[in-house]
Motif scaffolding. Structure first.
Motif, PDB file in Angstrom:
ATOM      1  N   ALA A 130       0.815  -1.214   0.000  1.00  0.00           N
ATOM      2  CA  ALA A 130       0.000   0.000   0.000  1.00  0.00           C
ATOM      3  C   ALA A 130       0.854   1.272   0.000  1.00  0.00           C
ATOM      4  O   ALA A 130       0.594   2.205  -0.785  1.00  0.00           O
ATOM      5  CB  ALA A 130      -0.937   0.004   1.200  1.00  0.00           C
ATOM      6  N   LYS A 131       1.865   1.347   0.848  1.00  0.00           N
ATOM      7  CA  LYS A 131       2.671   2.565   0.970  1.00  0.00           C
ATOM      8  C   LYS A 131       3.462   2.873  -0.306  1.00  0.00           C
ATOM      9  O   LYS A 131       3.406   4.015  -0.800  1.00  0.00           O
ATOM     10  CB  LYS A 131       3.612   2.444   2.174  1.00  0.00           C
ATOM     11  CG  LYS A 131       4.155   3.765   2.645  1.00  0.00           C
ATOM     12  CD  LYS A 131       4.863   3.597   3.963  1.00  0.00           C
ATOM     13  CE  LYS A 131       5.317   4.945   4.472  1.00  0.00           C
ATOM     14  NZ  LYS A 131       5.978   4.846   5.759  1.00  0.00           N
ATOM     15  N   PRO A 132       4.170   1.903  -0.910  1.00  0.00           N
ATOM     16  CA  PRO A 132       4.886   2.209  -2.154  1.00  0.00           C
ATOM     17  C   PRO A 132       3.951   2.640  -3.289  1.00  0.00           C
ATOM     18  O   PRO A 132       4.293   3.528  -4.082  1.00  0.00           O
ATOM     19  CB  PRO A 132       5.589   0.903  -2.505  1.00  0.00           C
ATOM     20  CG  PRO A 132       5.653   0.104  -1.262  1.00  0.00           C
ATOM     21  CD  PRO A 132       4.513   0.559  -0.432  1.00  0.00           C
ATOM     22  N   LYS A 133       2.768   2.032  -3.365  1.00  0.00           N
ATOM     23  CA  LYS A 133       1.828   2.410  -4.423  1.00  0.00           C
ATOM     24  C   LYS A 133       1.297   3.833  -4.216  1.00  0.00           C
ATOM     25  O   LYS A 133       1.121   4.579  -5.180  1.00  0.00           O
ATOM     26  CB  LYS A 133       0.670   1.411  -4.479  1.00  0.00           C
ATOM     27  CG  LYS A 133       1.092   0.074  -5.092  1.00  0.00           C
ATOM     28  CD  LYS A 133      -0.077  -0.848  -5.242  1.00  0.00           C
ATOM     29  CE  LYS A 133       0.357  -2.139  -5.923  1.00  0.00           C
ATOM     30  NZ  LYS A 133      -0.738  -3.070  -6.107  1.00  0.00           N
ATOM     31  N   CYS A 134       1.052   4.198  -2.955  1.00  0.00           N
ATOM     32  CA  CYS A 134       0.607   5.564  -2.664  1.00  0.00           C
ATOM     33  C   CYS A 134       1.701   6.577  -3.027  1.00  0.00           C
ATOM     34  O   CYS A 134       1.404   7.650  -3.583  1.00  0.00           O
ATOM     35  CB  CYS A 134       0.240   5.707  -1.194  1.00  0.00           C
ATOM     36  SG  CYS A 134      -1.323   4.940  -0.775  1.00  0.00           S
ATOM     37  N   ASN A 135       2.949   6.248  -2.714  1.00  0.00           N
ATOM     38  CA  ASN A 135       4.073   7.125  -3.083  1.00  0.00           C
ATOM     39  C   ASN A 135       4.177   7.284  -4.598  1.00  0.00           C
ATOM     40  O   ASN A 135       4.435   8.382  -5.097  1.00  0.00           O
ATOM     41  CB  ASN A 135       5.394   6.591  -2.523  1.00  0.00           C
ATOM     42  CG  ASN A 135       5.526   6.846  -1.043  1.00  0.00           C
ATOM     43  OD1 ASN A 135       4.917   7.774  -0.512  1.00  0.00           O
ATOM     44  ND2 ASN A 135       6.304   6.018  -0.368  1.00  0.00           N
ATOM     45  N   LEU A 137       1.700   6.977  -6.810  1.00  0.00           N
ATOM     46  CA  LEU A 137       0.589   7.825  -7.257  1.00  0.00           C
ATOM     47  C   LEU A 137       0.852   9.296  -6.934  1.00  0.00           C
ATOM     48  O   LEU A 137       0.561  10.182  -7.740  1.00  0.00           O
ATOM     49  CB  LEU A 137      -0.719   7.378  -6.588  1.00  0.00           C
ATOM     50  CG  LEU A 137      -1.344   6.089  -7.111  1.00  0.00           C
ATOM     51  CD1 LEU A 137      -2.520   5.683  -6.233  1.00  0.00           C
ATOM     52  CD2 LEU A 137      -1.799   6.246  -8.548  1.00  0.00           C
ATOM     53  N   LEU A 138       1.408   9.556  -5.753  1.00  0.00           N
ATOM     54  CA  LEU A 138       1.700  10.924  -5.340  1.00  0.00           C
ATOM     55  C   LEU A 138       2.743  11.568  -6.244  1.00  0.00           C
ATOM     56  O   LEU A 138       2.598  12.725  -6.659  1.00  0.00           O
ATOM     57  CB  LEU A 138       2.175  10.940  -3.886  1.00  0.00           C
ATOM     58  CG  LEU A 138       2.397  12.306  -3.267  1.00  0.00           C
ATOM     59  CD1 LEU A 138       1.080  13.075  -3.189  1.00  0.00           C
ATOM     60  CD2 LEU A 138       3.013  12.179  -1.910  1.00  0.00           C
ATOM     61  N   SER A 139       3.769  10.794  -6.590  1.00  0.00           N
ATOM     62  CA  SER A 139       4.820  11.356  -7.450  1.00  0.00           C
ATOM     63  C   SER A 139       4.305  11.618  -8.864  1.00  0.00           C
ATOM     64  O   SER A 139       4.691  12.593  -9.509  1.00  0.00           O
ATOM     65  CB  SER A 139       6.038  10.434  -7.483  1.00  0.00           C
ATOM     66  OG  SER A 139       5.701   9.209  -8.086  1.00  0.00           O
ATOM     67  N   LYS A 140       3.441  10.765  -9.397  1.00  0.00           N
ATOM     68  CA  LYS A 140       2.927  10.931 -10.761  1.00  0.00           C
ATOM     69  C   LYS A 140       1.841  12.004 -10.849  1.00  0.00           C
ATOM     70  O   LYS A 140       1.760  12.746 -11.808  1.00  0.00           O
ATOM     71  CB  LYS A 140       2.358   9.603 -11.276  1.00  0.00           C
ATOM     72  CG  LYS A 140       3.410   8.631 -11.757  1.00  0.00           C
ATOM     73  CD  LYS A 140       2.734   7.453 -12.425  1.00  0.00           C
ATOM     74  CE  LYS A 140       3.786   6.518 -12.993  1.00  0.00           C
ATOM     75  NZ  LYS A 140       3.185   5.373 -13.654  1.00  0.00           N
ATOM     76  N   ASP A 145      -6.081  16.708  -7.593  1.00  0.00           N
ATOM     77  CA  ASP A 145      -6.786  16.497  -6.330  1.00  0.00           C
ATOM     78  C   ASP A 145      -7.539  15.173  -6.415  1.00  0.00           C
ATOM     79  O   ASP A 145      -8.175  14.870  -7.427  1.00  0.00           O
ATOM     80  CB  ASP A 145      -7.777  17.629  -6.061  1.00  0.00           C
ATOM     81  CG  ASP A 145      -7.063  18.934  -5.778  1.00  0.00           C
ATOM     82  OD1 ASP A 145      -5.943  18.880  -5.259  1.00  0.00           O
ATOM     83  OD2 ASP A 145      -7.640  19.997  -6.073  1.00  0.00           O
ATOM     84  N   PHE A 146      -7.487  14.394  -5.339  1.00  0.00           N
ATOM     85  CA  PHE A 146      -8.161  13.101  -5.293  1.00  0.00           C
ATOM     86  C   PHE A 146      -9.254  13.113  -4.244  1.00  0.00           C
ATOM     87  O   PHE A 146      -9.108  13.683  -3.172  1.00  0.00           O
ATOM     88  CB  PHE A 146      -7.177  11.973  -4.920  1.00  0.00           C
ATOM     89  CG  PHE A 146      -6.208  11.648  -6.022  1.00  0.00           C
ATOM     90  CD1 PHE A 146      -6.577  10.830  -7.068  1.00  0.00           C
ATOM     91  CD2 PHE A 146      -4.926  12.162  -6.001  1.00  0.00           C
ATOM     92  CE1 PHE A 146      -5.688  10.520  -8.074  1.00  0.00           C
ATOM     93  CE2 PHE A 146      -4.035  11.860  -6.998  1.00  0.00           C
ATOM     94  CZ  PHE A 146      -4.406  11.039  -8.037  1.00  0.00           C
TER      95      PHE A 146
END
Length: 155
Positions: A130-135, A137-140, A145-146
């Motif tokens: 979960a954490k790497p995928k969130c990072n 998404l945040l970088s891309k 806004d989500f």
């Protein structure tokens, strides 16, 4: 009552009668080495003290309950492709115990009753990813806004 049970009950009666002055505990400790439960011995002694005979009353015990073929078909139709009915509800409806109903379903029908189990919200693997995928998404998409909710609309 089986012959073996009747003989054991007679044996406890005689032993307690001979050693009544020594008390119930003495009788219990004597039969403890024969791997007999405490409640069984004390129930036999209590039965003796009430002045009752060794034999049980005729008709005492559990009443036999049988499920007729018509009831069995009704139960089968109730459970077939229907997960909303619980075993306890069906047992109450047909006036049998849940254990007997489950055993009857296993023996006489092809149905198997399985209790619903709640699945965990996330597996250990999903929590770790979960954490790497969130990072990622945040970088891309840092300039977007989500709005997050608890429902998924994609596979």
């Amino acid at each position: 009552m089986s012959l073996k049970e009747l003989e054991f009950r007679n044996h406890v009666y005689k032993f307690y009668e001979e050693n009544r002055a020594l008390g119930k505990l003495y009788t219990y400790k004597h039969f403890l080495y024969d791997n007999v439960s405490k409640s069984t011995i004390y129930n036999i002694i209590q039965h003796f003290e009430k002045g009752l005979t060794v034999d049980r009353r005729n008709g005492s015990g559990c009443k036999a309950v049988k499920i007729t073929p018509q009831k069995l078909r009704q139960i089968e139709n109730l459970f077939e492709n229907n997960d909303s009915v619980s075993l306890h509800t069906a047992a109450r409806k047909y006036d049998v115990s849940p254990g007997y109903l489950c055993k009857t379903l296993k023996k006489k029908t092809k149905l198997r009753y399985r209790k619903k189990q709640t699945i965990p919200k996330r597996s250990d693997k999903q929590i770790a990813l979960a954490k790497p995928k969130c990072n990622l998404l945040l970088s891309k998409f840092h300039h977007h806004d989500f709005i997050l909710d608890d429902e998924s609309y994609f596979t």
